[in-house]
Motif scaffolding. Structure first.
Motif, short mmCIF file in Angstrom:
data_model
loop_
_atom_site.label_atom_id
_atom_site.label_comp_id
_atom_site.label_asym_id
_atom_site.label_seq_id
_atom_site.Cartn_x
_atom_site.Cartn_y
_atom_site.Cartn_z
N TYR A 122 0.68 -1.05 -0.17
CA TYR A 122 -0.02 0.16 0.09
C TYR A 122 0.77 1.22 -0.01
O TYR A 122 2.01 0.93 -0.02
N THR A 123 0.14 2.27 -0.06
CA THR A 123 0.94 3.73 -0.13
C THR A 123 0.30 4.39 1.01
O THR A 123 -0.92 4.45 1.36
N PHE A 124 1.15 5.43 1.31
CA PHE A 124 0.60 6.49 2.29
C PHE A 124 1.61 7.65 2.17
O PHE A 124 2.69 7.50 1.71
N THR A 125 1.28 8.46 3.14
CA THR A 125 2.24 9.67 3.16
C THR A 125 2.38 10.08 4.62
O THR A 125 2.00 10.12 5.45
N LYS A 126 3.99 10.26 4.46
CA LYS A 126 4.44 10.54 5.75
C LYS A 126 4.71 12.14 5.81
O LYS A 126 5.01 12.70 4.51
N HIS A 127 4.58 13.01 6.82
CA HIS A 127 4.86 14.49 6.98
C HIS A 127 6.41 14.53 7.79
O HIS A 127 6.37 14.26 8.73
N TYR A 128 7.30 14.82 7.06
CA TYR A 128 8.57 14.99 7.65
C TYR A 128 9.38 16.32 7.22
O TYR A 128 9.38 16.66 5.96
N TYR A 129 9.97 16.94 8.17
CA TYR A 129 10.82 18.13 7.77
C TYR A 129 9.99 19.24 7.02
O TYR A 129 10.59 19.66 6.05
N GLY A 130 8.67 19.25 7.35
CA GLY A 130 7.88 20.30 6.51
C GLY A 130 7.46 19.66 5.18
O GLY A 130 7.04 20.87 4.50
N VAL A 131 7.83 18.63 4.81
CA VAL A 131 6.99 17.96 3.77
C VAL A 131 6.46 16.66 3.77
O VAL A 131 6.56 16.03 4.49
N ASP A 132 5.34 16.82 2.90
CA ASP A 132 4.45 15.66 2.64
C ASP A 132 5.06 14.76 1.67
O ASP A 132 5.41 15.10 0.49
#
Length: 172
Positions: free
Chosen positions: A149-159
């Motif tokens: 599957y896919t998902f989005t991480k929010h890290y260092y101000g970036v999706d």
């Protein structure tokens, strides 16, 4: 020593590995999937995080040592990672840029996958990879993994879109 292959062995990281880790974590090209090279403080936090993982879980990212030279050339191991759906056992890896395209990462990732199945009793193992990280995706695929599957991480101000690659234990 935790794991050994023909060319490599893996052991726990120690405080003495700080300078060798800086060669990886402070290289912008090595760290492009993280959106930045780490500061000294971030490298110390990274190293501390591994030492805590060893105490809590008995595993984490390990130092990958090239047998012929005794040099720390990367990190590979098992961590618990969180996606937007679940917590998973992950094979993770980061290598020095001068050691890319020599098969070291794939060699280390394969034995870490086997370690997770054989020593830790995992039924399924993942590699969580930023969608733009083609090299890491190839390693996961060579390790027998496919995208679950896919998902989005929010890290260092970036999706950051990520792919959850996985492989299940073979039934015996």
């Amino acid at each position: 020593m935790i794991i050994e292959t023909d060319r490599l062995y893996m052991r726990r990281l120690t405080e003495g590995d700080f300078d060798a880790l800086c060669k990886i974590l402070q290289d912008e090209k090595c760290m492009y999937a993280y959106e930045h090279a780490f500061s000294d403080e971030e490298v110390r936090e990274w190293l501390c995080k591994q030492l805590v993982r060893y105490r809590i879980y008995g595993f984490g990212l390990w130092a990958v040592i090239l047998k012929e030279s005794g040099e720390l050339i990367g990190q590979c191991g098992i961590t618990i990672q969180h996606t937007d759906r679940e917590s998973v056992m992950e094979v993770g890896y980061l290598f020095r840029r001068d050691c890319w395209n020599k098969g070291y990462c794939t060699e280390a990732a394969k034995v870490c996958k086997d370690f997770a199945f054989d020593k830790l009793g995992a039924d399924e193992v993942y590699s969580i990879i930023r969608d733009s990280n083609t090299a890491s995706r190839r390693v996961a695929e060579k390790n027998g993994m496919t995208v679950k599957y896919t998902f989005t991480k929010h890290y260092y101000g970036v999706d950051m879109p990520h792919l959850a690659y996985s492989i299940k234990r073979e039934k015996r």
